[in-house]
Design a protein around this motif. Structure first.
Motif, PDB file in Angstrom:
ATOM      1  N   CYS B  64     -59.330  47.274  96.623  1.00  0.00           N
ATOM      2  CA  CYS B  64     -58.480  46.005  96.114  1.00  0.00           C
ATOM      3  C   CYS B  64     -58.511  45.297  97.460  1.00  0.00           C
ATOM      4  O   CYS B  64     -57.835  45.386  98.474  1.00  0.00           O
ATOM      5  N   PRO B  65     -59.447  44.249  97.764  1.00  0.00           N
ATOM      6  CA  PRO B  65     -59.554  43.414  98.798  1.00  0.00           C
ATOM      7  C   PRO B  65     -58.373  42.201  98.928  1.00  0.00           C
ATOM      8  O   PRO B  65     -58.408  41.804 100.054  1.00  0.00           O
ATOM      9  N   VAL B  66     -57.838  42.032  97.953  1.00  0.00           N
ATOM     10  CA  VAL B  66     -56.803  40.875  97.884  1.00  0.00           C
ATOM     11  C   VAL B  66     -55.557  41.274  96.968  1.00  0.00           C
ATOM     12  O   VAL B  66     -55.986  41.722  95.797  1.00  0.00           O
ATOM     13  N   GLY B  67     -54.384  40.861  97.444  1.00  0.00           N
ATOM     14  CA  GLY B  67     -53.340  41.241  96.483  1.00  0.00           C
ATOM     15  C   GLY B  67     -52.870  42.926  96.704  1.00  0.00           C
ATOM     16  O   GLY B  67     -53.093  43.467  97.826  1.00  0.00           O
ATOM     17  N   ALA B  68     -52.401  43.414  95.469  1.00  0.00           N
ATOM     18  CA  ALA B  68     -51.840  44.761  95.479  1.00  0.00           C
ATOM     19  C   ALA B  68     -51.997  45.260  94.168  1.00  0.00           C
ATOM     20  O   ALA B  68     -51.540  44.346  93.213  1.00  0.00           O
ATOM     21  N   VAL B  69     -52.595  46.419  93.747  1.00  0.00           N
ATOM     22  CA  VAL B  69     -52.584  46.844  92.301  1.00  0.00           C
ATOM     23  C   VAL B  69     -52.322  48.292  92.302  1.00  0.00           C
ATOM     24  O   VAL B  69     -52.822  49.021  93.397  1.00  0.00           O
ATOM     25  N   ARG B  70     -51.354  48.558  91.355  1.00  0.00           N
ATOM     26  CA  ARG B  70     -50.938  49.909  91.121  1.00  0.00           C
ATOM     27  C   ARG B  70     -51.724  50.730  90.229  1.00  0.00           C
ATOM     28  O   ARG B  70     -52.076  50.000  88.963  1.00  0.00           O
ATOM     29  N   PHE B  71     -52.456  51.770  90.524  1.00  0.00           N
ATOM     30  CA  PHE B  71     -53.039  52.559  89.283  1.00  0.00           C
ATOM     31  C   PHE B  71     -52.349  53.694  88.816  1.00  0.00           C
ATOM     32  O   PHE B  71     -51.880  54.680  89.754  1.00  0.00           O
ATOM     33  N   VAL B  72     -52.414  53.865  87.530  1.00  0.00           N
ATOM     34  CA  VAL B  72     -51.878  55.219  87.287  1.00  0.00           C
ATOM     35  C   VAL B  72     -53.140  55.985  86.338  1.00  0.00           C
ATOM     36  O   VAL B  72     -53.755  55.184  85.466  1.00  0.00           O
ATOM     37  N   VAL B  73     -53.405  57.187  86.830  1.00  0.00           N
ATOM     38  CA  VAL B  73     -54.409  57.895  86.290  1.00  0.00           C
ATOM     39  C   VAL B  73     -53.664  59.214  85.425  1.00  0.00           C
ATOM     40  O   VAL B  73     -53.070  59.930  85.976  1.00  0.00           O
ATOM     41  N   ARG B  74     -54.205  59.283  84.155  1.00  0.00           N
ATOM     42  CA  ARG B  74     -53.661  60.290  83.516  1.00  0.00           C
ATOM     43  C   ARG B  74     -54.680  61.336  82.996  1.00  0.00           C
ATOM     44  O   ARG B  74     -55.792  61.042  83.062  1.00  0.00           O
ATOM     45  N   ALA B  75     -54.264  62.611  82.431  1.00  0.00           N
ATOM     46  CA  ALA B  75     -55.099  63.770  82.250  1.00  0.00           C
ATOM     47  C   ALA B  75     -55.932  63.266  81.131  1.00  0.00           C
ATOM     48  O   ALA B  75     -55.401  62.225  80.397  1.00  0.00           O
ATOM     49  N   ARG B  76     -56.857  63.885  80.804  1.00  0.00           N
ATOM     50  CA  ARG B  76     -57.711  63.805  79.605  1.00  0.00           C
ATOM     51  C   ARG B  76     -57.168  63.472  78.142  1.00  0.00           C
ATOM     52  O   ARG B  76     -57.519  62.893  77.425  1.00  0.00           O
ATOM     53  N   ASP B  77     -56.072  64.381  78.048  1.00  0.00           N
ATOM     54  CA  ASP B  77     -55.404  64.040  76.673  1.00  0.00           C
ATOM     55  C   ASP B  77     -54.292  62.952  76.812  1.00  0.00           C
ATOM     56  O   ASP B  77     -53.640  62.633  75.816  1.00  0.00           O
ATOM     57  N   GLY B  78     -54.194  62.278  77.894  1.00  0.00           N
ATOM     58  CA  GLY B  78     -53.357  61.167  77.904  1.00  0.00           C
ATOM     59  C   GLY B  78     -51.932  61.284  78.467  1.00  0.00           C
ATOM     60  O   GLY B  78     -51.133  60.819  79.034  1.00  0.00           O
ATOM     61  N   ARG B  79     -51.102  62.354  77.619  1.00  0.00           N
ATOM     62  CA  ARG B  79     -49.944  62.399  77.513  1.00  0.00           C
ATOM     63  C   ARG B  79     -49.364  63.435  78.530  1.00  0.00           C
ATOM     64  O   ARG B  79     -48.134  63.202  79.178  1.00  0.00           O
ATOM     65  N   SER B  80     -49.885  64.669  78.895  1.00  0.00           N
ATOM     66  CA  SER B  80     -49.270  65.790  79.636  1.00  0.00           C
ATOM     67  C   SER B  80     -49.053  65.433  81.034  1.00  0.00           C
ATOM     68  O   SER B  80     -48.216  66.060  81.754  1.00  0.00           O
ATOM     69  N   GLN B  81     -50.013  64.658  81.605  1.00  0.00           N
ATOM     70  CA  GLN B  81     -49.846  64.839  83.060  1.00  0.00           C
ATOM     71  C   GLN B  81     -50.331  63.504  83.828  1.00  0.00           C
ATOM     72  O   GLN B  81     -51.549  62.997  83.547  1.00  0.00           O
ATOM     73  N   ILE B  82     -49.625  63.097  84.686  1.00  0.00           N
ATOM     74  CA  ILE B  82     -50.038  61.862  85.687  1.00  0.00           C
ATOM     75  C   ILE B  82     -50.750  62.510  86.824  1.00  0.00           C
ATOM     76  O   ILE B  82     -50.162  63.226  87.510  1.00  0.00           O
ATOM     77  N   LEU B  83     -52.314  62.599  86.875  1.00  0.00           N
ATOM     78  CA  LEU B  83     -52.985  63.047  88.103  1.00  0.00           C
ATOM     79  C   LEU B  83     -52.619  62.187  89.379  1.00  0.00           C
ATOM     80  O   LEU B  83     -52.830  62.746  90.385  1.00  0.00           O
ATOM     81  N   LEU B  84     -52.567  60.977  88.987  1.00  0.00           N
ATOM     82  CA  LEU B  84     -52.481  60.077  90.337  1.00  0.00           C
ATOM     83  C   LEU B  84     -51.749  58.861  90.030  1.00  0.00           C
ATOM     84  O   LEU B  84     -51.908  58.334  88.821  1.00  0.00           O
ATOM     85  N   ASP B  85     -50.600  58.248  90.795  1.00  0.00           N
ATOM     86  CA  ASP B  85     -50.074  57.126  90.871  1.00  0.00           C
ATOM     87  C   ASP B  85     -50.067  56.452  92.214  1.00  0.00           C
ATOM     88  O   ASP B  85     -49.374  56.862  92.926  1.00  0.00           O
ATOM     89  N   THR B  86     -50.931  55.460  92.217  1.00  0.00           N
ATOM     90  CA  THR B  86     -51.048  54.934  93.750  1.00  0.00           C
ATOM     91  C   THR B  86     -51.227  53.458  93.801  1.00  0.00           C
ATOM     92  O   THR B  86     -51.539  52.673  92.648  1.00  0.00           O
ATOM     93  N   ILE B  87     -51.353  52.984  95.112  1.00  0.00           N
ATOM     94  CA  ILE B  87     -51.631  51.769  95.135  1.00  0.00           C
ATOM     95  C   ILE B  87     -52.697  51.494  96.172  1.00  0.00           C
ATOM     96  O   ILE B  87     -52.986  52.045  97.019  1.00  0.00           O
ATOM     97  N   LEU B  88     -53.390  50.494  95.475  1.00  0.00           N
ATOM     98  CA  LEU B  88     -54.862  50.084  96.466  1.00  0.00           C
ATOM     99  C   LEU B  88     -54.227  48.379  96.686  1.00  0.00           C
ATOM    100  O   LEU B  88     -53.760  47.810  95.920  1.00  0.00           O
ATOM    101  N   ALA B  89     -54.584  48.393  98.226  1.00  0.00           N
ATOM    102  CA  ALA B  89     -54.302  46.926  98.627  1.00  0.00           C
ATOM    103  C   ALA B  89     -55.052  46.950 100.042  1.00  0.00           C
ATOM    104  O   ALA B  89     -55.303  47.951 100.677  1.00  0.00           O
ATOM    105  N   PRO B  90     -55.032  45.797 100.636  1.00  0.00           N
ATOM    106  CA  PRO B  90     -55.659  45.359 101.807  1.00  0.00           C
ATOM    107  C   PRO B  90     -54.892  45.601 102.965  1.00  0.00           C
ATOM    108  O   PRO B  90     -55.370  46.297 103.865  1.00  0.00           O
ATOM    109  N   ASP B  91     -53.668  45.631 102.738  1.00  0.00           N
ATOM    110  CA  ASP B  91     -52.777  46.134 103.641  1.00  0.00           C
ATOM    111  C   ASP B  91     -51.653  46.911 103.293  1.00  0.00           C
ATOM    112  O   ASP B  91     -51.266  46.819 102.027  1.00  0.00           O
TER     113      ASP B  91
END
Lengths: 151, 151
Positions: B64-91
């Protein structure tokens, strides 16, 4: 001059969605794809000109999803001929297009939008100072604004 | 769960120059490079959430070179587990990093900057609706803001 490879422009899709648009840049199946070495983004400040630059092996595939950037591409010898003088920008849709710069051509680019002006480059080779040349902007004429409207 | 491939974060360089910064995204020599299929840019409007999406073959490499974006990545089955919850941003510089999402994980992303929020994706495969699945945002829980500070 006859032997110079030519820079090319190709229309790109900008897909509008209510949550935010998607901007195509390059697919492996596109004619101008000649290999993947590196992808990076360059910001060019309003009024700044980055150039002159030349790559000996790298083909550059360039698109501008934010702001507006003017590109000037010169012939292999730098002095004799401007091969392309064009603007990349997300708007109007006709300006959202991919500029492909083959190796050995001198080019420079200027930020012409008042905010940030971003260029995405999907390059055929990774950055390597050994294959890139730079010259001072004064080395070749940066054309006057009148030619802006040419393309 | 044990078989789930994991999303990864890697630091990226943002090279400051007076004429405008350069933002690295992906090199062919990077560990997370598994092939080039397509590069594109997604804007995600402030407050909008794009998701849930899953790719069956594509590995995504995101920055993410402009702004700020939050990404949430869930396990393969979708429901059981959040694998990552993070922010991408230039600053700040520590947030300028590449997120690699391997195939088969569900993910969503939200625009959290008030201007445009751009995500560059250098994907291992070109876009193909046959290899992508989408679900309504309501299909899985979008975690509350408190988890924002976790990563």
């Amino acid at each position: 001059m006859m032997d110079d490879p030519m820079p090319t422009l190709a229309p790109l899709r900008r897909i509008a969605t209510p949550k935010g648009d998607v901007f195509h840049v390059l697919k492996v199946s596109d004619e101008s794809f000649v290999g993947f070495g590196e992808a990076y983004v360059s910001d060019v400040a309003y009024g700044a000109i980055k150039g002159w630059k030349r790559h000996r092996r790298m083909t550059l595939n360039l698109a501008c999803p934010v702001g507006a950037v003017r590109f000037v591409v010169r012939a292999r010898d730098g002095r004799s001929q401007i091969l392309l003088d064009t603007i990349l920008a997300p708007d109007p849709p006709s300006h959202y297009r991919r500029l492909t710069v083959p190796p050995m051509l001198w080019f420079g680019f200027a930020g012409i939008g008042r905010g940030c002006n971003l260029v995405v480059n999907v390059a055929s080779h990774p950055h390597d100072p050994q294959e890139a040349d730079s010259l001072d902007l004064a080395a070749f004429d940066w054309p006057c604004e009148r030619s802006l409207v040419a393309t």
